[in-house]
Design a protein around this motif. Sequence first.
Motif, PDB file in Angstrom:
ATOM      1  N   THR A 104       0.749  -1.338   0.108  1.00  0.00           N
ATOM      2  CA  THR A 104       0.051  -0.018   0.003  1.00  0.00           C
ATOM      3  C   THR A 104       0.775   1.327   0.083  1.00  0.00           C
ATOM      4  O   THR A 104       0.585   2.162  -0.699  1.00  0.00           O
ATOM      5  CB  THR A 104      -0.881   0.091   1.248  1.00  0.00           C
ATOM      6  OG1 THR A 104      -1.798  -1.110   0.940  1.00  0.00           O
ATOM      7  CG2 THR A 104      -1.768   1.320   1.388  1.00  0.00           C
ATOM      8  N   TYR A 148      -2.551   5.059   0.232  1.00  0.00           N
ATOM      9  CA  TYR A 148      -3.125   4.797   1.462  1.00  0.00           C
ATOM     10  C   TYR A 148      -4.175   3.862   1.576  1.00  0.00           C
ATOM     11  O   TYR A 148      -4.767   3.410   0.512  1.00  0.00           O
ATOM     12  CB  TYR A 148      -3.774   6.215   2.131  1.00  0.00           C
ATOM     13  CG  TYR A 148      -2.627   7.316   2.196  1.00  0.00           C
ATOM     14  CD1 TYR A 148      -2.013   7.356   3.356  1.00  0.00           C
ATOM     15  CD2 TYR A 148      -2.655   8.229   1.119  1.00  0.00           C
ATOM     16  CE1 TYR A 148      -1.076   8.540   3.310  1.00  0.00           C
ATOM     17  CE2 TYR A 148      -2.014   9.269   1.024  1.00  0.00           C
ATOM     18  CZ  TYR A 148      -0.863   9.503   2.155  1.00  0.00           C
ATOM     19  OH  TYR A 148      -0.246  10.315   2.382  1.00  0.00           O
ATOM     20  N   ILE A 149      -4.509   3.300   2.721  1.00  0.00           N
ATOM     21  CA  ILE A 149      -5.437   2.400   3.002  1.00  0.00           C
ATOM     22  C   ILE A 149      -6.878   3.134   3.023  1.00  0.00           C
ATOM     23  O   ILE A 149      -6.910   3.893   3.623  1.00  0.00           O
ATOM     24  CB  ILE A 149      -5.144   1.112   3.991  1.00  0.00           C
ATOM     25  CG1 ILE A 149      -4.293   0.142   3.653  1.00  0.00           C
ATOM     26  CG2 ILE A 149      -6.619   0.689   4.624  1.00  0.00           C
ATOM     27  CD1 ILE A 149      -3.860  -0.554   4.838  1.00  0.00           C
ATOM     28  N   SER A 151      -7.337  -2.849   8.528  1.00  0.00           N
ATOM     29  CA  SER A 151      -6.996  -4.137   7.810  1.00  0.00           C
ATOM     30  C   SER A 151      -7.840  -4.956   8.290  1.00  0.00           C
ATOM     31  O   SER A 151      -8.773  -4.692   9.512  1.00  0.00           O
ATOM     32  CB  SER A 151      -5.440  -4.546   7.775  1.00  0.00           C
ATOM     33  OG  SER A 151      -5.179  -4.786   9.014  1.00  0.00           O
ATOM     34  N   CYS A 197      -7.139  -5.876   2.886  1.00  0.00           N
ATOM     35  CA  CYS A 197      -7.673  -4.450   3.116  1.00  0.00           C
ATOM     36  C   CYS A 197      -8.212  -4.091   1.910  1.00  0.00           C
ATOM     37  O   CYS A 197      -8.224  -4.578   0.844  1.00  0.00           O
ATOM     38  CB  CYS A 197      -6.371  -3.415   3.837  1.00  0.00           C
ATOM     39  SG  CYS A 197      -5.205  -3.332   2.377  1.00  0.00           S
ATOM     40  N   TRP A 244      -8.198  -0.434  -1.189  1.00  0.00           N
ATOM     41  CA  TRP A 244      -7.837   0.784  -1.694  1.00  0.00           C
ATOM     42  C   TRP A 244      -9.001   1.404  -2.523  1.00  0.00           C
ATOM     43  O   TRP A 244      -9.929   0.842  -2.566  1.00  0.00           O
ATOM     44  CB  TRP A 244      -6.685   0.205  -2.510  1.00  0.00           C
ATOM     45  CG  TRP A 244      -5.396  -0.188  -2.132  1.00  0.00           C
ATOM     46  CD1 TRP A 244      -4.951  -0.101  -0.777  1.00  0.00           C
ATOM     47  CD2 TRP A 244      -4.621  -0.842  -2.946  1.00  0.00           C
ATOM     48  NE1 TRP A 244      -3.759  -0.924  -0.690  1.00  0.00           N
ATOM     49  CE2 TRP A 244      -3.489  -1.314  -2.075  1.00  0.00           C
ATOM     50  CE3 TRP A 244      -4.428  -1.119  -4.297  1.00  0.00           C
ATOM     51  CZ2 TRP A 244      -2.255  -1.688  -2.455  1.00  0.00           C
ATOM     52  CZ3 TRP A 244      -3.399  -1.746  -4.569  1.00  0.00           C
ATOM     53  CH2 TRP A 244      -2.295  -2.196  -3.876  1.00  0.00           C
TER      54      TRP A 244
END
Length: 472
Positions: free
Chosen positions: A248, A253-254, A262, A449, A451
Motif C-alpha cells: 500500500t 493509503y488504505i 485491515s 484491506c 484501496w
Amino acid sequence: MMSAYLMRSGLNPSRLGAGSTFSKCFSTTLRISAASSFFKNSQASVSLTRYTELRTITTGNIKSVVGQRAEPASNPEGKVSARIQKTNLLNDEWMLEVQWEDGFRSKYPYIWLRDNCQCPSCFHPTSCSRRVLIGDLDVSIVPVSFSASKDSGDLEIFWSDGHKGLYTSLWLRERSFSEDTRESRRQMRSPLRTLWGSDILSDLPMANFHEVLREDQALLEFIRKLEDLGLVIVRDAPIHQEAIFSLTNRLGYIKQTHYGVSFAVKNRVTPNNLAYTADSLDMHSDIPYYEYKPGIQLLHCISQAKCTGGSNNLVDSFSVAQQLRELDPEKFQILSAVPVDFIDYGVEEDGLNFYALSQHPIIRVDERGDIQSVTLNQMVRDSFFNVSVEKVRLWYEAMLTYSNMLCHPNNVISYKMKEGDIIVLDNRRVLHGREGFRMIEGTRELHGCYWDWDMVKSCRRVLQRKLGILKT
C-alpha cells in the motif's frame, strides 16, 4: 433465443440437461412485456446499437466485448502538429477557429478561451489552479484582436473586457474539442477494459511482490493489469501482516472501513461476518452497504491450512453483464434500474458498534450506457425492498438469470491461494466467493484491506509522467 445464444457461445443445448444450472437459468428467461413498461422511461435505458467490439478475446468459447463505446476512435489528425498556420474569428458562432500546419482544424468557444487564460493573473503557476472567478465571466465576451507568434506559434488574444489572454499552441492543440481528444482523455481517466472468462485461468495476470516494491515499471504494469482485467495475483509476498501495508505504501493509503484499517479472515467463535466462518460464500462484492464502496480489495494468504475446499471463486461481472445485455436487454435494464438495499450492523472486536446502510442497482451504468460497477452481495442484501410490489418478481427473475450466468463454467474460475499470494481485485467489477472448507490440519488465515481507485489511478498517471509516457 436461448438455443441461438448457446450455439453462438459454442455450447450444444441438447447436451445441457433440464436440471443443469445453465438450463435452469435460461428456462426462466421469460419475455415479459410488462418489464418494458415499468422501465422504459428509466435513465438506465440503453441502446444496444451503441456497442461495438473494439477487440475481442476468447473466454471459454464466449467472445467478450473489450471496451464499451460507440465506435473505435479514428485518428484523422495523423501526426499531430502544434504549430498554428491560420486563425479565424467566427463571431456568428462565438468561436475562434485554428488551422494547424497538418491541416487539422479546431474550434474554441470564446467563453472557454477567456475562462482558461494561462497568464499568471488568471492561472496560478505552482498550485495549477484557475484564479478566475466564475461570476466574473461574461458569455458575451469577444476578441478585440489577436496575434500568433511566428516563432512559437503561441496565441495572444485581446479581449473585450480589457484582458490580454495567453495560450501556447501545444496547450491549445492538446485541448481540441475533437472526438479523438475526448476519447484520449476518457482513457486517461479510465482505460478500456479487457473482459474475460474462464480461459484466463491458463494465463492469470501475475506480479512479483518484490519487483513491484522496487521497480517503477513493474508497479506501472501491475496497475495497468488491474485496470485492464480487474484482477492481479501478486506472488512471493512475505508471510506476515505487514506485507499489504508495504504494498500500500508504494501507492498511497488504505481505505478504512468499520472492520478497521485491515482485517483478518479466519474462523471466529462469534463471527459478525459470514467470511469469518468455514461456510461457502456466494459470489459478491465487498462493503456494498457504503455509498462509496472501496474500489479495490486485497486478500493476502498468511496461512493456508491442509483442508478440503477453501478455493476462491472469481468472475468478471462486467463480462457476464454484457452477455446478459445481449441475451435479454429487458433483464439487464431491470437490474440497472431497480435500487437494492444493502445493510450491515453489529459490533467489531474492538467494541465499535456499526450500522451501515446504502442502496445501489445491481448493475450501474453511466450516461453513455457503459457499465461502471456491479454491486452484489446476497449475504447482506436487505429484506427491505424499495420498489413497487409489481416489480419484485421481475427483479428476481432477472437476478436469478444473471446469478446463474455468473456461475457458469465459461465465466468463473477457481483458484486456491498459496501462502504469500495476494489477490488484488477490482471490487466494482470482479466478484469473489469461496468454497466451504473443512480443516484437517493447521490454520487458514487471510489478511485483507481496501484501496480507492482514485489513489491508484493517480499513482498510475504520476508513474506515466515520470517514465515519459504521459506529457500532459
